[in-house]
Design an enzyme around this catalytic site. Structure first.
Site, PDB file in Angstrom:
ATOM      1  N   CYS A 109       0.718  -1.074  -0.016  1.00 54.67           N
ATOM      2  CA  CYS A 109       0.080   0.008  -0.070  1.00 54.67           C
ATOM      3  C   CYS A 109       0.785   1.097   0.152  1.00 54.67           C
ATOM      4  CB  CYS A 109      -0.933   0.058   1.261  1.00 54.67           C
ATOM      5  SG  CYS A 109      -1.959  -1.303   1.462  1.00 54.67           S
ATOM      6  N   ASN A 153       5.633   0.218   2.512  1.00 52.81           N
ATOM      7  CA  ASN A 153       5.576  -0.865   3.509  1.00 52.81           C
ATOM      8  C   ASN A 153       7.138  -1.132   3.782  1.00 52.81           C
ATOM      9  OD1 ASN A 153       3.836  -1.612   0.579  1.00 52.81           O
ATOM     10  ND2 ASN A 153       2.871  -1.880   2.697  1.00 52.81           N
ATOM     11  N   TYR A 165       0.861  -2.627   5.468  1.00 49.58           N
ATOM     12  CA  TYR A 165       1.641  -4.072   5.700  1.00 49.58           C
ATOM     13  C   TYR A 165       2.851  -3.751   5.935  1.00 49.58           C
ATOM     14  CZ  TYR A 165      -0.133  -8.863   5.346  1.00 49.58           C
ATOM     15  OH  TYR A 165      -0.762 -10.180   5.741  1.00 49.58           O
ATOM     16  N   ARG A 194       8.057   2.819  -4.748  1.00 51.59           N
ATOM     17  CA  ARG A 194       6.796   3.412  -4.613  1.00 51.59           C
ATOM     18  C   ARG A 194       6.977   4.568  -3.583  1.00 51.59           C
ATOM     19  NH1 ARG A 194       3.468   0.488  -1.981  1.00 51.59           N
ATOM     20  NH2 ARG A 194       4.451  -1.481  -1.824  1.00 51.59           N
TER      21      ARG A 194
END
Length: 317
Positions: A2, A172, A82, A225
């Site tokens: 995420c 994460n 997570y 990310r």
């Protein structure tokens, strides 16, 4: 998998949002959790009551509410992401809260990031199996308040940490400080066009616009990310108002969202972006869209007034 991002407008509004990237089947619904709502602490089975009401996205399973993100009436928002391979929970104790309930506990009891820092000193976070994954899911948390203050909560082998998050981004694993250090590898990334250079007698010219972004990573790992989200939120023009902020937020996440098929988990299932949601923390208003529907839906906490302290399911996204 995420990604979470914060963004502020020139009018002083704070926005907070996330992608829900997951390989497990979930059925996310919007819930109103009113002030004084009582729920059970799954560590010691004691009854707890919320100080503040909030609106959030989650799922009800086996009579229990599992929250993914939310914002309370005081303008305090948070999300669980997570944290595989790094989360190491405390042993169960009388003052323990199950990791999958810690988001609920924060939203029900914190009015600001400063209050979160005080709250985490008095509780332990315990690993308890949840019915979604069948495991004590490894989690860490990002929180933000109306002032724009942002923090990350992690429980690792080093213990429990509440860290200020000046970037306002989280993904994460690995630990948050590692991600912040890793940004230094991408200092050359720039929105400006690269100039021509000479290598000896050979003149090299850029192919077109966007040459300054060449150093940015393009994959879907957590570090990649984190870098892309940090670069994009740092370089988009500051939105004038809430309308521009919503547009900017979703455009940022378009560059981080995971299409179905791009990532396959070890269980041979797709890990992809189930939904993207943003919250105007000042108005407690949600903006959301799902993988199969790009139309942005919206709802806000203050549209609902329930006299009884009962959980209210507003329906699926």
């Amino acid at each position: 998998m995420c990604t979470a991002v914060t963004l502020q407008t020139r009018q002083g509004e704070t926005f907070f949002g996330r992608t829900m990237d997951f390989s497990y089947d979930i059925d996310p619904h919007l819930f109103i959790v009113p002030k004084n709502y009582e729920w059970t602490n799954r560590v010691n089975m004691a009854a707890l009551a919320n100080t503040y009401g909030f609106i959030g996205i989650g799922q009800e399973l086996e009579g229990e509410l599992f929250l993914f993100d939310g914002v309370n009436e005081m303008g305090f928002a948070a999300a669980a992401l997570y944290f595989a391979g790094y989360a190491k929970y405390d042993d169960c104790s009388e003052n323990g809260i199950a990791a999958y309930d810690f988001l609920h506990y924060m939203l029900g009891n914190c009015a600001s990031v400063e209050e979160l820092k005080a709250l985490t000193k008095s509780v332990s976070i315990a690993g308890v199996k949840d019915p979604v994954t069948g495991t004590a899911a490894p989690l860490h948390w990002i929180a933000v308040d109306r002032s724009g203050a942002c923090a990350v909560v992690e429980v690792t082998e080093e213990g429990k940490s509440v860290m200020d998050n000046p970037m306002g981004v989280m993904t994460n694993s690995p630990e948050f400080p590692w991600h912040m250090t890793n940004l230094r590898n991408y200092m050359d990334a720039s929105p400006w066009q690269t100039e021509k250079v000479n290598w000896g007698q050979v003149e090299l010219t850029p192919f077109g616009q966007g040459g300054g972004s060449m150093p940015l990573p393009g994959g879907f790992t957590s570090p990649e990310r984190f870098v892309r989200a940090s670069y994009l939120k740092s370089h988009v023009p500051m939105p004038e108002d809430g309308g521009e902020a919503v547009t900017s937020c979703f455009h940022i996440m378009e560059n981080i969202s995971i299409p179905k098929g791009a990532v396959i988990a070890a269980r041979n299932v797709y890990d992809y972006t189930k939904y993207t949601a943003f919250i105007n923390i000042n108005t407690c208003e949600y903006f959301f869209r799902t993988y199969d529907d790009f139309q942005i839906g919206t709802t806000r906490f203050y549209e609902y007034d329930f006299p009884a302290p009962r959980l209210v399911d507003l329906g699926g996204l």
